[in-house]
Enzyme design. Structure first.
Site, PDB file in Angstrom:
ATOM      1  N   HIS A 166     -25.857 -16.416  -0.791  1.00  0.00           N
ATOM      2  CA  HIS A 166     -24.672 -15.541  -0.779  1.00  0.00           C
ATOM      3  C   HIS A 166     -24.547 -14.742   0.513  1.00  0.00           C
ATOM      4  O   HIS A 166     -23.510 -14.145   0.767  1.00  0.00           O
ATOM      5  CB  HIS A 166     -24.730 -14.577  -1.974  1.00  0.00           C
ATOM      6  CG  HIS A 166     -24.555 -15.269  -3.292  1.00  0.00           C
ATOM      7  ND1 HIS A 166     -23.442 -15.116  -4.073  1.00  0.00           N
ATOM      8  CD2 HIS A 166     -25.350 -16.151  -3.959  1.00  0.00           C
ATOM      9  CE1 HIS A 166     -23.551 -15.852  -5.168  1.00  0.00           C
ATOM     10  NE2 HIS A 166     -24.711 -16.484  -5.123  1.00  0.00           N
ATOM     11  N   ASP A 375     -21.547  -9.637   7.075  1.00  0.00           N
ATOM     12  CA  ASP A 375     -21.428  -9.763   5.620  1.00  0.00           C
ATOM     13  C   ASP A 375     -21.223 -11.232   5.270  1.00  0.00           C
ATOM     14  O   ASP A 375     -20.421 -11.905   5.939  1.00  0.00           O
ATOM     15  CB  ASP A 375     -20.222  -8.949   5.134  1.00  0.00           C
ATOM     16  CG  ASP A 375     -20.412  -8.411   3.722  1.00  0.00           C
ATOM     17  OD1 ASP A 375     -21.098  -9.080   2.926  1.00  0.00           O
ATOM     18  OD2 ASP A 375     -19.874  -7.335   3.423  1.00  0.00           O
TER      19      ASP A 375
HETATM   20  P1  ADP Z   1     -22.145  -6.841  -1.787  1.00  0.00           P
HETATM   21  O1  ADP Z   1     -22.329  -8.059  -2.627  1.00  0.00           O
HETATM   22  O2  ADP Z   1     -22.884  -6.860  -0.489  1.00  0.00           O
HETATM   23  O3  ADP Z   1     -22.362  -5.561  -2.515  1.00  0.00           O
HETATM   24  P2  ADP Z   1     -19.288  -7.510  -1.965  1.00  0.00           P
HETATM   25  O4  ADP Z   1     -18.114  -6.802  -1.385  1.00  0.00           O
HETATM   26  O5  ADP Z   1     -19.294  -8.981  -1.721  1.00  0.00           O
HETATM   27  O6  ADP Z   1     -20.588  -6.804  -1.358  1.00  0.00           O
HETATM   28  O7  ADP Z   1     -19.345  -7.309  -3.528  1.00  0.00           O
HETATM   29  C1  ADP Z   1     -19.422  -6.029  -4.090  1.00  0.00           C
HETATM   30  C2  ADP Z   1     -18.962  -6.061  -5.543  1.00  0.00           C
HETATM   31  O8  ADP Z   1     -19.352  -4.831  -6.157  1.00  0.00           O
HETATM   32  C3  ADP Z   1     -17.442  -6.156  -5.665  1.00  0.00           C
HETATM   33  O9  ADP Z   1     -17.119  -7.000  -6.752  1.00  0.00           O
HETATM   34  C4  ADP Z   1     -17.012  -4.720  -5.955  1.00  0.00           C
HETATM   35  O10 ADP Z   1     -15.870  -4.602  -6.782  1.00  0.00           O
HETATM   36  C5  ADP Z   1     -18.225  -4.153  -6.678  1.00  0.00           C
HETATM   37  N1  ADP Z   1     -18.355  -2.708  -6.403  1.00  0.00           N
HETATM   38  C6  ADP Z   1     -18.455  -2.120  -5.200  1.00  0.00           C
HETATM   39  N2  ADP Z   1     -18.534  -0.776  -5.311  1.00  0.00           N
HETATM   40  C7  ADP Z   1     -18.484  -0.504  -6.621  1.00  0.00           C
HETATM   41  C8  ADP Z   1     -18.537   0.707  -7.395  1.00  0.00           C
HETATM   42  N3  ADP Z   1     -18.673   1.913  -6.830  1.00  0.00           N
HETATM   43  N4  ADP Z   1     -18.466   0.594  -8.721  1.00  0.00           N
HETATM   44  C9  ADP Z   1     -18.351  -0.612  -9.299  1.00  0.00           C
HETATM   45  N5  ADP Z   1     -18.308  -1.778  -8.634  1.00  0.00           N
HETATM   46  C10 ADP Z   1     -18.374  -1.739  -7.313  1.00  0.00           C
HETATM   47  C1  G6P Z   2     -25.666  -8.834  -2.481  1.00  0.00           C
HETATM   48  C2  G6P Z   2     -26.679  -9.947  -2.703  1.00  0.00           C
HETATM   49  C3  G6P Z   2     -26.936 -10.131  -4.193  1.00  0.00           C
HETATM   50  C4  G6P Z   2     -27.320  -8.796  -4.804  1.00  0.00           C
HETATM   51  C5  G6P Z   2     -26.246  -7.750  -4.531  1.00  0.00           C
HETATM   52  C6  G6P Z   2     -26.605  -6.367  -5.069  1.00  0.00           C
HETATM   53  O1  G6P Z   2     -24.451  -9.264  -2.982  1.00  0.00           O
HETATM   54  O2  G6P Z   2     -26.213 -11.152  -2.123  1.00  0.00           O
HETATM   55  O3  G6P Z   2     -27.968 -11.071  -4.401  1.00  0.00           O
HETATM   56  O4  G6P Z   2     -27.528  -8.946  -6.194  1.00  0.00           O
HETATM   57  O5  G6P Z   2     -26.059  -7.644  -3.130  1.00  0.00           O
HETATM   58  O6  G6P Z   2     -27.860  -5.971  -4.624  1.00  0.00           O
HETATM   59  P1  G6P Z   2     -29.101  -5.664  -5.610  1.00  0.00           P
HETATM   60  O7  G6P Z   2     -30.265  -5.506  -4.706  1.00  0.00           O
HETATM   61  O8  G6P Z   2     -28.719  -4.406  -6.323  1.00  0.00           O
HETATM   62  O9  G6P Z   2     -29.227  -6.817  -6.562  1.00  0.00           O
END
Ligand code: ADP
Ligand code: G6P
Length: 470
Positions: A166, A375
């Site tokens: 991912h 990202d």
């Molecule tokens: P990462 O996987 O690195 O966190 P992404 O933008 O690809 O970044 O995915 C983040 C996911 O988490 C999205 O689906 C977003 O809606 C969710 N998210 C981000 N911030 C919050 C929050 N404060 N509360 C709930 N969901 C959140």
């Molecule tokens: C990114 C990674 C996921 C991970 C998520 C949240 O999206 O690709 O594998 O699950 O961040 O991070 P965490 O460490 O809380 O699982």
């Protein structure tokens, strides 16, 4: 002995949130694109999801039992506190995470972390070997589990194994830093199909099999000494477009988004950031840009306000703790200089939100800033577009997010070039509504067909096409 599941997903985390009740902990399905996409496939195939619950267990405790949720069998893998520290916080999130994100923070390597990473990967592989039926399809997810494909193949050569990363996959010069680089590559090569977010990730991986292992990749695949062929390809992940669109059309969400604007003092423009509090996301620079624009009086508060949601994440890791301090210091500085009583210039929210509240925030924002330094994809950018059923709003998007390859009508910017980001932000804040609607419509059209269901289907179809070992 084979198990009974013909489709198995293996991920570091189970798609659940632990809910503590007086009778003890129970689990609720957590929202998220991956589980939304895979739940129907799992339900249809008597499938199992193997992963960690997010809570640690003492070694002497029994692992939680497998349980059923929404037609999926969930199979918890226990982690002890020291495994969490060395496998999850250590090798996964202090070595691999920064290295794979262009080393935007210095990766840390410790030998004992590697040992634990190997041991925990073996535990996931053993659990999978136990539950997977003869000739089952297994889909392993992400950087925490890169050794699982090979460990699994060793025990169960009958399985068809896919792996999807991912996060970005780094170029040869960076990956070569990794102390156990050959083992990691060999781990991934246990899969029949290795998927990446971008074609460059697949290219880097294939090049590395040449540089580190002396193999000879050809086209999109590489043949191993045992005669097996491993295919690498790009499968850009997406979101559940229909879910976010429906939420954003819900009258309660619309009302809530109006309420949010009024709680913010009915500003002319709302600029929004929604990220995990992670150093790859560029939150500090984004705040600095906003401050400079206020100082230069190109923007004025409270006519323009910024809302920064920063979800708590990996809070025991030092680099995350120091990021929090820096972000909060910058927020304090901006509000100290440009806020008024009852009127903040930046609203900073270090909290998790429901999908409904996120949808309302997206609808309330005139400009969404997604400016990571690196990202894999960035789903927030795609969610914002899906939520703009009104074709309004503007997206400022880093060229270093995977999403930039698809959302070409966003205001694309280089997050390292602060003046360039300022220009993009100013163009987005002052955009003419006809131009905004034209851009948003095009991006929405793309995402409507390139959603998470399409992503899962394209990966699984490609996996199905790769040969079983003869
Ligand atoms: P990462 O996987 O690195 O966190 P992404 O933008 O690809 O970044 O995915 C983040 C996911 O988490 C999205 O689906 C977003 O809606 C969710 N998210 C981000 N911030 C919050 C929050 N404060 N509360 C709930 N969901 C959140
Ligand atoms: C990114 C990674 C996921 C991970 C998520 C949240 O999206 O690709 O594998 O699950 O961040 O991070 P965490 O460490 O809380 O699982």
């Amino acid at each position: 002995m084979a198990g009974s599941s013909s489709f198995v997903v293996v991920a570091n985390r189970l798609p659940v949130d632990q809910v503590n009740t007086p009778e003890g902990p129970t689990y609720r399905r957590s929202p998220g694109g991956l589980v939304t996409a895979l739940q129907p496939v799992l339900a249809q195939h008597k499938g199992t999801w193997i992963g960690w619950t997010g809570a640690t267990t003492k070694h002497e405790d029994r692992a939680p039992e497998a349980f059923e949720l929404d037609g999926m069998e969930l199979y918890p893998v226990p982690l002890s506190p020291s495994e969490m520290e060395r496998y999850y916080e250590g090798f996964s999130n202090s070595s691999l995470w920064p290295l794979y994100h262009d080393a935007v923070e210095q990766p840390v390597y410790k030998r004992r972390w590697w040992e634990e990473y190997r041991r925990v990967n073996q535990r996931f592989a053993d659990a999978t070997a136990k539950v997977a039926a003869q000739n089952a399809t297994v889909w392993v997810q992400d950087y925490q589990l890169q050794l699982v494909p090979a460990m699994l193949r060793e025990q169960r050569p009958d399985l068809r194994i896919g792996f999807f990363l991912h996060i970005p996959f780094p170029p040869v010069e960076l990956f070569n830093q990794l102390p156990r680089r050959a083992e990691v590559l060999k781990g991934l090569l246990g899969a029949d199909l290795v998927g990446f977010q971008r074609p460059l990730g697949a290219h880097n991986f294939l090049q590395l099999t040449r540089h580190v292992l002396g193999l000879r990749p050809r086209g999109d695949s590489v043949e191993l000494p045992d005669g097996r062929t491993v295919v690498a390809g790009a499968f850009p992940i997406s979101i559940d477009f229909a879910e976010m669109q429906n939420l954003a059309q819900n009258p309660e969400v619309i009302q809530r988004s109006e309420e949010i604007r009024s709680e913010l003092g009915n500003p002319r423009s709302v600029i929004l950031g929604v990220d995990r509090l992670d150093y790859t996301k560029g939150i500090e620079r984004r705040l600095k840009i906003f401050r400079e624009l206020l100082t230069e009086k190109r923007l004025t508060a409270p006519e323009v306000v910024m809302v920064q949601v920063a979800t708590p994440s990996r809070e025991r890791i030092e680099q995350y703790q120091s990021l929090r301090v820096k972000v909060e210091r910058e927020v304090g500085r901006i509000n100290g200089e440009y806020g008024r009583v009852g009127q903040a210039a930046v609203h900073y929210l270090h909290q998790s939100y429901s999908r409904t509240e996120l949808a309302a925030l997206y609808r309330a924002a005139d400009v969404m800033m997604v400016t990571p330094l690196r990202d894999g994809m960035n789903l927030v950018a795609k969610e914002y577009v899906a939520a703009r059923v009104d074709n309004a709003g503007a997206l400022v998007l880093s060229e270093f997010a995977g999403a930039a390859a698809e959302l070409r009508q966003a205001f694309l910017c280089n997050p390292h070039d602060l003046d360039g980001v300022k220009e993009s932000l100013m163009r987005a804040v002052t955009i003419d509504p006809t131009d905004a609607a034209r851009r948003m419509r095009t991006m929405r059209r793309h995402l409507r067909t390139h959603d998470v269901q399409a992503w899962a289907e394209s990966f699984l179809t490609a996996l199905d096409r790769t040969g079983r070992t003869a």
